[in-house]
Design an enzyme around this catalytic site. Sequence first.
Site, PDB file in Angstrom:
ATOM      1  N   LYS A 188       0.850  -1.195   0.000  1.00 45.54           N
ATOM      2  CA  LYS A 188       0.000   0.000   0.000  1.00 45.54           C
ATOM      3  C   LYS A 188       0.882   1.239   0.000  1.00 45.54           C
ATOM      4  O   LYS A 188       1.413   1.654   1.019  1.00 45.54           O
ATOM      5  CB  LYS A 188      -0.938   0.045   1.212  1.00 45.54           C
TER       6      LYS A 188
ATOM      7  N   SER B 147       5.880   8.061   9.430  1.00 45.67           N
ATOM      8  CA  SER B 147       6.085   8.955  10.568  1.00 45.67           C
ATOM      9  C   SER B 147       6.024   8.185  11.889  1.00 45.67           C
ATOM     10  O   SER B 147       5.406   7.113  11.970  1.00 45.67           O
ATOM     11  CB  SER B 147       5.004  10.029  10.557  1.00 45.67           C
ATOM     12  N   THR B 148       6.602   8.772  12.900  1.00 44.18           N
ATOM     13  CA  THR B 148       6.599   8.130  14.217  1.00 44.18           C
ATOM     14  C   THR B 148       5.178   7.991  14.782  1.00 44.18           C
ATOM     15  O   THR B 148       4.837   6.921  15.291  1.00 44.18           O
ATOM     16  CB  THR B 148       7.549   8.875  15.170  1.00 44.18           C
TER      17      THR B 148
ATOM     18  N   GLY C 202       3.642   5.109  13.101  1.00 39.94           N
ATOM     19  CA  GLY C 202       4.349   3.899  13.518  1.00 39.94           C
ATOM     20  C   GLY C 202       3.913   3.439  14.893  1.00 39.94           C
ATOM     21  O   GLY C 202       3.755   2.239  15.148  1.00 39.94           O
TER      22      GLY C 202
ATOM     23  N   GLU D  28      10.138   1.602  10.406  1.00 41.47           N
ATOM     24  CA  GLU D  28      11.200   2.566  10.074  1.00 41.47           C
ATOM     25  C   GLU D  28      10.567   3.943  10.153  1.00 41.47           C
ATOM     26  O   GLU D  28       9.753   4.290   9.302  1.00 41.47           O
ATOM     27  CB  GLU D  28      11.731   2.320   8.649  1.00 41.47           C
TER      28      GLU D  28
ATOM     29  N   CYS E 211      14.565  10.824   6.241  1.00 43.98           N
ATOM     30  CA  CYS E 211      14.474  10.460   7.658  1.00 43.98           C
ATOM     31  C   CYS E 211      15.827  10.487   8.368  1.00 43.98           C
ATOM     32  O   CYS E 211      15.913  10.832   9.528  1.00 43.98           O
ATOM     33  CB  CYS E 211      13.853   9.087   7.771  1.00 43.98           C
TER      34      CYS E 211
ATOM     35  N   GLU F 163      11.097  16.739  14.141  1.00 44.56           N
ATOM     36  CA  GLU F 163      11.482  16.449  12.762  1.00 44.56           C
ATOM     37  C   GLU F 163      10.756  17.427  11.831  1.00 44.56           C
ATOM     38  O   GLU F 163       9.524  17.426  11.757  1.00 44.56           O
ATOM     39  CB  GLU F 163      11.096  15.009  12.407  1.00 44.56           C
TER      40      GLU F 163
HETATM   41  P1  NAD Z   1       2.900   8.857   7.288  1.00 40.41           P
HETATM   42  O1  NAD Z   1       3.199   8.077   8.488  1.00 40.41           O
HETATM   43  O2  NAD Z   1       1.830   9.867   7.357  1.00 40.41           O
HETATM   44  O3  NAD Z   1       2.454   7.872   6.090  1.00 40.41           O
HETATM   45  C1  NAD Z   1       3.274   6.807   5.650  1.00 40.41           C
HETATM   46  C2  NAD Z   1       2.407   5.719   5.049  1.00 40.41           C
HETATM   47  O4  NAD Z   1       1.606   5.130   6.064  1.00 40.41           O
HETATM   48  C3  NAD Z   1       1.415   6.190   4.000  1.00 40.41           C
HETATM   49  O5  NAD Z   1       1.254   5.158   3.044  1.00 40.41           O
HETATM   50  C4  NAD Z   1       0.134   6.384   4.801  1.00 40.41           C
HETATM   51  O6  NAD Z   1      -1.022   6.294   4.000  1.00 40.41           O
HETATM   52  C5  NAD Z   1       0.225   5.237   5.779  1.00 40.41           C
HETATM   53  N1  NAD Z   1      -0.402   5.434   7.081  1.00 40.41           N
HETATM   54  C6  NAD Z   1      -0.479   6.562   7.813  1.00 40.41           C
HETATM   55  N2  NAD Z   1      -1.074   6.311   8.994  1.00 40.41           N
HETATM   56  C7  NAD Z   1      -1.338   4.979   9.029  1.00 40.41           C
HETATM   57  C8  NAD Z   1      -1.922   4.107   9.992  1.00 40.41           C
HETATM   58  N3  NAD Z   1      -2.350   4.545  11.173  1.00 40.41           N
HETATM   59  N4  NAD Z   1      -2.009   2.802   9.692  1.00 40.41           N
HETATM   60  C9  NAD Z   1      -1.563   2.326   8.523  1.00 40.41           C
HETATM   61  N5  NAD Z   1      -1.038   3.106   7.559  1.00 40.41           N
HETATM   62  C10 NAD Z   1      -0.906   4.418   7.813  1.00 40.41           C
HETATM   63  O7  NAD Z   1       4.279   9.458   6.852  1.00 40.41           O
HETATM   64  P2  NAD Z   1       4.598  10.435   5.638  1.00 40.41           P
HETATM   65  O8  NAD Z   1       4.226  11.813   5.994  1.00 40.41           O
HETATM   66  O9  NAD Z   1       4.009   9.875   4.416  1.00 40.41           O
HETATM   67  O10 NAD Z   1       6.210  10.260   5.564  1.00 40.41           O
HETATM   68  C11 NAD Z   1       7.078  11.033   6.275  1.00 40.41           C
HETATM   69  C12 NAD Z   1       7.604  10.326   7.506  1.00 40.41           C
HETATM   70  O11 NAD Z   1       8.216   9.079   7.180  1.00 40.41           O
HETATM   71  C13 NAD Z   1       8.692  11.112   8.209  1.00 40.41           C
HETATM   72  O12 NAD Z   1       8.443  11.150   9.588  1.00 40.41           O
HETATM   73  C14 NAD Z   1       9.956  10.327   7.934  1.00 40.41           C
HETATM   74  O13 NAD Z   1      10.973  10.510   8.843  1.00 40.41           O
HETATM   75  C15 NAD Z   1       9.453   8.949   7.866  1.00 40.41           C
HETATM   76  N6  NAD Z   1      10.396   8.107   7.099  1.00 40.41           N
HETATM   77  C16 NAD Z   1      11.159   7.182   7.767  1.00 40.41           C
HETATM   78  C17 NAD Z   1      12.091   6.412   7.086  1.00 40.41           C
HETATM   79  C18 NAD Z   1      12.932   5.401   7.788  1.00 40.41           C
HETATM   80  O14 NAD Z   1      13.423   4.498   7.124  1.00 40.41           O
HETATM   81  N7  NAD Z   1      13.127   5.466   9.092  1.00 40.41           N
HETATM   82  C19 NAD Z   1      12.233   6.567   5.717  1.00 40.41           C
HETATM   83  C20 NAD Z   1      11.449   7.515   5.071  1.00 40.41           C
HETATM   84  C21 NAD Z   1      10.523   8.268   5.780  1.00 40.41           C
END
Ligand code: NAD
Length: 481
Positions: free
Chosen positions: A178, A231-232, A235, A252, A286, A385
């Site tokens: 997804k 995002s945290t 996560g 991650e 990240c 962040e």
């Molecule tokens: P996000 O958490 O909003 O979304 C990421 C993905 O998760 C999307 O596909 C979203 O639709 C889905 N999602 C969101 N909430 C969910 C939930 N409760 N259950 C299941 N799926 C859900 O993050 P974003 O804004 O898209 O990305 C940016 C963040 O990702 C930043 O905080 C960044 O640091 C982090 N990131 C981490 C790494 C790593 O490897 N540690 C790599 C890249 C990005």
Amino acid sequence: MDTTLDRREFFIDGEWAKPATEATAEVIEAATETVLGTSASATEADIDSAVAAARRALPAWRALSPTDRAEHLDRFAAALRTRAKQTAALTSRENGMPISLSVNVNGYAPSLMVGYYANAVRGSERDEVRPSAFGGRTVVRRDPVGVVAAITPWNYPQSLAAMKLAPALAAGCTVVLKPAPETALDAYVFADAAVEAGLPPGVLNIVPGGRETGAYLVEHPGIDKVAFTGSTPAGRAIGEVCGRLLRPVTLELGGKSASIVAADADLEVFAAQLLEVSLVNNGQTCHASTRILAPRSRYDEVVEAVTETVRCLRIGDPLDRETEIGPLVSAAQRDRVLGYIEAGRWAGYRVTTGGGAPAGRPTGWYVEPTVFEGVHNNARIAQEEIFGPVLTITPYDGEADAIEIANDSQYGLGGTVWTTDEERGLAIADRIHSGTVGINHYQLDLDAPFGGVKASGLGRELGPEGLAPYYCAKSVYFATR
Ligand code: NAD
């Protein structure tokens, strides 16, 4: 080049599947703010179909020998490789990533990862026979963990998807991917490549959708493991659900890594890598080392080096090979980053360069690369962040102080040490509480685990460590004959 690019179906069971509803999502081009294309947007019924297809495909896929699976993956990697340049351009248009970076991380990296994990399993044995300490013998069998839900963000959509699906497929798992709605279009490249490579139906399924769709997938009874990057806060929510369900999960998450400039650092080396290490992908990375810690004895020198380097970065069209800083992924992200810049100013910190939207770019979600100096580590702009091109510089007094400041963070993903003495660099790296550290550079390695500690997540991707979570060990005990 196409002006619109529509993908109104899902990839389920090896076919282009009609969505259960009319729901769609527009993908907006970061540099032009116009509609790049429209993707189907999954609802619960679509997720049910995708998970069912992955479950049906699992027995035959896991029954293949690792070498047979590796051959499928070789063809899949080749099909991804032939598409690399178009994939890179498409992704840059979606999320604003400079094309010079996108060619590698969105274009070629996925095929390298698929090839890497094909090689990792090729010729490997499923069983290991161990003499039992109590007589008899035990067969330790490596089973694939089952059906994997892979959920990815928009910032490095191709690499982050490949980091999950490559080891999962190699181990004998089947996958439901997804992707994030902001970058749904590039995810279909995996489907195109799977069709060309003749991957068995249902082994890989792709269903773009939003947050709720992701949450539904995480809880789905047909899922055996969740692999998430994002995002945290998301996560944590996913981790809670997986905890309740006792479902294995890899997370991650975010970061706020420190660059420790040691007193003996070569500032030319440091400045030459600042873009790649601290501002890569317009700061939407990240592991970026966005907190620069400078020894008080060389503080002014560091501020000048950072300021001059950042001032000279070329802001431009992400498809131009000369561009170093492109637009952010969305209006919301741009506004969030500008809000942090305001918060930094309001807290009284001095901007040495940048500080707003660049003049002369009325279209596209651009933010000037911005540097704050004299920042206390407890400031919001040093603790949260930002996920944009914003750096802070903080002075320190002595190595122990630098390490304490570096570790004074909820996150623990990356970090860099700048020193002319590698031994010293390693000693400092040893005391930084994070999953990865770079000495005089920062570059992920296919063959080495990547991931975080604390609020940066759980588990590792890449390297052999990135394959292990897709297996489940089973011990079969045999009596002495
Ligand atoms: P996000 O958490 O909003 O979304 C990421 C993905 O998760 C999307 O596909 C979203 O639709 C889905 N999602 C969101 N909430 C969910 C939930 N409760 N259950 C299941 N799926 C859900 O993050 P974003 O804004 O898209 O990305 C940016 C963040 O990702 C930043 O905080 C960044 O640091 C982090 N990131 C981490 C790494 C790593 O490897 N540690 C790599 C890249 C990005």
